[in-house]
Motif scaffolding. Structure first.
Motif, PDB file in Angstrom:
ATOM      1  N   ALA A   1      -5.356 -14.058   0.610  1.00 39.88           N
ATOM      2  CA  ALA A   1      -4.077 -13.050   1.037  1.00 39.88           C
ATOM      3  C   ALA A   1      -4.725 -12.312   2.018  1.00 39.88           C
ATOM      4  O   ALA A   1      -3.407 -11.907   2.954  1.00 39.88           O
ATOM      5  N   GLU A   2      -5.825 -11.669   2.581  1.00 35.84           N
ATOM      6  CA  GLU A   2      -6.015 -11.109   3.641  1.00 35.84           C
ATOM      7  C   GLU A   2      -5.540 -11.938   5.092  1.00 35.84           C
ATOM      8  O   GLU A   2      -4.986 -10.982   5.776  1.00 35.84           O
ATOM      9  N   VAL A   3      -5.567 -13.013   5.071  1.00 32.78           N
ATOM     10  CA  VAL A   3      -5.358 -13.972   6.154  1.00 32.78           C
ATOM     11  C   VAL A   3      -3.797 -13.623   6.421  1.00 32.78           C
ATOM     12  O   VAL A   3      -3.448 -13.510   7.537  1.00 32.78           O
ATOM     13  N   LEU A   4      -2.866 -14.153   5.394  1.00 34.19           N
ATOM     14  CA  LEU A   4      -1.610 -13.690   5.535  1.00 34.19           C
ATOM     15  C   LEU A   4      -1.076 -12.135   5.833  1.00 34.19           C
ATOM     16  O   LEU A   4      -0.452 -11.929   6.712  1.00 34.19           O
ATOM     17  N   GLN A   5      -1.797 -11.316   5.299  1.00 33.47           N
ATOM     18  CA  GLN A   5      -1.646  -9.929   5.399  1.00 33.47           C
ATOM     19  C   GLN A   5      -1.914  -9.435   6.756  1.00 33.47           C
ATOM     20  O   GLN A   5      -1.133  -8.847   7.226  1.00 33.47           O
ATOM     21  N   ASP A   6      -3.118 -10.031   7.229  1.00 32.39           N
ATOM     22  CA  ASP A   6      -3.341  -9.656   8.660  1.00 32.39           C
ATOM     23  C   ASP A   6      -2.291 -10.246   9.717  1.00 32.39           C
ATOM     24  O   ASP A   6      -2.058  -9.614  10.592  1.00 32.39           O
ATOM     25  N   TRP A   7      -1.826 -11.387   9.450  1.00 39.02           N
ATOM     26  CA  TRP A   7      -0.750 -12.031  10.404  1.00 39.02           C
ATOM     27  C   TRP A   7       0.389 -11.117  10.164  1.00 39.02           C
ATOM     28  O   TRP A   7       1.147 -10.798  11.456  1.00 39.02           O
ATOM     29  N   LEU A   8       0.981 -10.766   8.940  1.00 38.33           N
ATOM     30  CA  LEU A   8       2.156  -9.971   9.056  1.00 38.33           C
ATOM     31  C   LEU A   8       1.891  -8.667   9.600  1.00 38.33           C
ATOM     32  O   LEU A   8       2.787  -8.171  10.173  1.00 38.33           O
ATOM     33  N   ALA A   9       0.553  -7.938   9.572  1.00 38.46           N
ATOM     34  CA  ALA A   9       0.424  -6.825  10.197  1.00 38.46           C
ATOM     35  C   ALA A   9       0.579  -7.041  11.840  1.00 38.46           C
ATOM     36  O   ALA A   9       1.263  -6.073  12.444  1.00 38.46           O
ATOM     37  N   ALA A  10      -0.145  -7.997  12.301  1.00 39.34           N
ATOM     38  CA  ALA A  10      -0.159  -8.178  13.566  1.00 39.34           C
ATOM     39  C   ALA A  10       1.386  -8.875  14.261  1.00 39.34           C
ATOM     40  O   ALA A  10       1.791  -8.376  15.324  1.00 39.34           O
ATOM     41  N   GLU A  11       2.058  -9.099  13.302  1.00 41.28           N
ATOM     42  CA  GLU A  11       3.750  -9.281  13.775  1.00 41.28           C
ATOM     43  C   GLU A  11       4.771  -8.472  13.174  1.00 41.28           C
ATOM     44  O   GLU A  11       5.640  -8.638  13.762  1.00 41.28           O
ATOM     45  N   ALA A  12       4.157  -7.134  12.872  1.00 39.03           N
ATOM     46  CA  ALA A  12       5.000  -6.579  12.267  1.00 39.03           C
ATOM     47  C   ALA A  12       6.081  -6.185  13.335  1.00 39.03           C
ATOM     48  O   ALA A  12       7.617  -5.981  12.726  1.00 39.03           O
ATOM     49  N   ASP A  13       5.851  -5.655  14.410  1.00 37.52           N
ATOM     50  CA  ASP A  13       7.068  -5.152  15.545  1.00 37.52           C
ATOM     51  C   ASP A  13       7.670  -6.416  15.825  1.00 37.52           C
ATOM     52  O   ASP A  13       9.026  -6.214  16.181  1.00 37.52           O
ATOM     53  N   ARG A  14       7.436  -7.659  15.777  1.00 38.79           N
ATOM     54  CA  ARG A  14       8.180  -8.734  16.285  1.00 38.79           C
ATOM     55  C   ARG A  14       9.163  -9.555  14.774  1.00 38.79           C
ATOM     56  O   ARG A  14       9.864 -10.208  15.007  1.00 38.79           O
ATOM     57  N   LEU A  15       8.822  -9.154  13.743  1.00 36.81           N
ATOM     58  CA  LEU A  15       9.460  -9.631  12.256  1.00 36.81           C
ATOM     59  C   LEU A  15      10.826  -9.306  12.388  1.00 36.81           C
ATOM     60  O   LEU A  15      11.183  -8.207  12.750  1.00 36.81           O
ATOM     61  N   PRO A  16      11.946 -10.340  11.903  1.00 32.99           N
ATOM     62  CA  PRO A  16      13.189  -9.924  12.290  1.00 32.99           C
ATOM     63  C   PRO A  16      13.642  -9.125  10.800  1.00 32.99           C
ATOM     64  O   PRO A  16      14.950  -9.084  10.576  1.00 32.99           O
ATOM     65  N   LEU A  17      12.685  -8.626  10.013  1.00 27.16           N
ATOM     66  CA  LEU A  17      13.098  -8.076   8.619  1.00 27.16           C
ATOM     67  C   LEU A  17      11.920  -7.466   8.092  1.00 27.16           C
ATOM     68  O   LEU A  17      10.646  -7.442   8.645  1.00 27.16           O
ATOM     69  N   ARG A  18      12.242  -6.550   7.140  1.00 27.05           N
ATOM     70  CA  ARG A  18      10.982  -5.789   6.390  1.00 27.05           C
ATOM     71  C   ARG A  18      10.236  -6.540   5.444  1.00 27.05           C
ATOM     72  O   ARG A  18      10.894  -7.187   4.612  1.00 27.05           O
ATOM     73  N   VAL A  19       8.880  -6.512   5.540  1.00 23.31           N
ATOM     74  CA  VAL A  19       8.280  -7.589   4.803  1.00 23.31           C
ATOM     75  C   VAL A  19       7.112  -6.519   3.962  1.00 23.31           C
ATOM     76  O   VAL A  19       6.382  -5.718   4.748  1.00 23.31           O
ATOM     77  N   THR A  20       6.997  -6.886   2.690  1.00 26.49           N
ATOM     78  CA  THR A  20       5.789  -6.252   2.104  1.00 26.49           C
ATOM     79  C   THR A  20       5.160  -7.188   1.300  1.00 26.49           C
ATOM     80  O   THR A  20       5.773  -8.325   0.835  1.00 26.49           O
ATOM     81  N   THR A  21       3.827  -7.091   0.751  1.00 26.44           N
ATOM     82  CA  THR A  21       3.084  -8.102   0.172  1.00 26.44           C
ATOM     83  C   THR A  21       2.562  -7.316  -1.401  1.00 26.44           C
ATOM     84  O   THR A  21       2.346  -6.326  -1.336  1.00 26.44           O
ATOM     85  N   VAL A  22       2.517  -8.270  -2.067  1.00 23.31           N
ATOM     86  CA  VAL A  22       1.879  -8.005  -3.356  1.00 23.31           C
ATOM     87  C   VAL A  22       0.734  -8.889  -3.653  1.00 23.31           C
ATOM     88  O   VAL A  22       0.849 -10.344  -3.130  1.00 23.31           O
ATOM     89  N   VAL A  23      -0.352  -8.610  -4.281  1.00 22.43           N
ATOM     90  CA  VAL A  23      -1.267  -9.751  -4.600  1.00 22.43           C
ATOM     91  C   VAL A  23      -1.646  -9.837  -6.094  1.00 22.43           C
ATOM     92  O   VAL A  23      -1.622  -8.896  -6.719  1.00 22.43           O
TER      93      VAL A  23
END
Length: 250
Positions: free
Chosen positions: A75-97
């Motif tokens: 999960a941490e690999v996906l969460q790290d990518w989402l965090a790094a891309e946060a400003d470029r993502l076209p919508l709000r994203v949250t994660t649950v594990v």
């Protein structure tokens, strides 16, 4: 729905604006690509973008403003990518594990609890699906049938060539990768708010909730429009074919 003058019109504000992406599987059939990342983080060759990146872009283009990603394996690999891309993502994203395996139905219910508007309908998609079609059309289909759940239906190509014969056993033709005569669950869904409570806390909704809804005529199937792109990325061969299909479109 488009193309039918007798069809009902729908207020775009009634369409779902929230979605769940199931991204917790191990992706063992896609090794070695999944040795160090979850399956949705595998990049489509030639795009520089992981599968989930394509999914988020598609959801946003279809009016989704909030997505909940259900994570598990790495999960941490996906969460790290989402965090790094946060400003470029076209919508709000949250994660649950999932701290322990809940099964597909349990994972879906666990993720749905974090949707920002629990009283509104929502989309869901498996994290290994790469597709493009109108989710708004699917939502209108769902509403028109007053369904509790609607699943997209695909007609995949058979991975082997087929042989056509006549009644005497003479070979007439060879058909390369013909379409399947059967429709399959395409791994994309529209759910009404009431669906969440019907999901098991642990287990597979396709063995429990879906059969129940089918018996009650509350489960609908939306055939993907002709020509719509759909592929499940299960193996290295799927990955290579997706890249080849993408290159052919350019």
């Amino acid at each position: 729905m488009t193309g039918d003058p007798g069809a009902r019109s729908y207020d775009p504000r009634s369409f779902p604006t929230q979605a769940v992406i199931l991204a917790g599987g191990h992706g063992s059939r896609l090794r070695p690509y999944t040795d160090d990342r979850p399956k949705p983080m595998v990049e489509i060759p030639g795009t520089g973008t992981p599968i989930i990146g394509h999914q988020l872009a598609w959801l946003a283009a279809e009016g989704v403003t909030d997505a909940v990603v259900s994570c598990g394996h790495l999960a941490e690999v996906l969460q790290d990518w989402l965090a790094a891309e946060a400003d470029r993502l076209p919508l709000r994203v949250t994660t649950v594990v999932e701290t322990e395996p809940l099964g597909r139905g349990g994972g879906l219910r666990h993720a749905a609890a974090s949707l920002p508007r629990p009283d509104r309908p929502w989309y869901a998609t498996n994290g290994d699906i790469w597709t493009r079609f109108s989710l708004r059309e699917m939502a209108a289909f769902h509403e028109e049938r007053d369904a509790t759940a609607t699943l997209a239906l695909a007609r995949p190509r058979i991975p082997w060539g087929a042989v056509e014969t006549d009644e005497f056993g003479h070979v007439l033709d060879f058909i390369e990768a013909p379409p399947s005569p059967y429709l399959i669950n395409a791994g994309v869904y529209v759910f009404s708010p009431a669906f969440t409570e019907l999901l098991p806390a642990r287990g597979d909704h396709e063995r429990t909730t879906f059969p129940r809804l089918a018996r009650e005529r509350r489960l609908a199937g939306f055939p993907l429009p002709h020509g719509a792109y759909w592929r499940a990325i299960d193996t290295a061969k799927d990955l290579a074919e997706a890249a080849r299909e993408l290159a052919a479109e350019r």
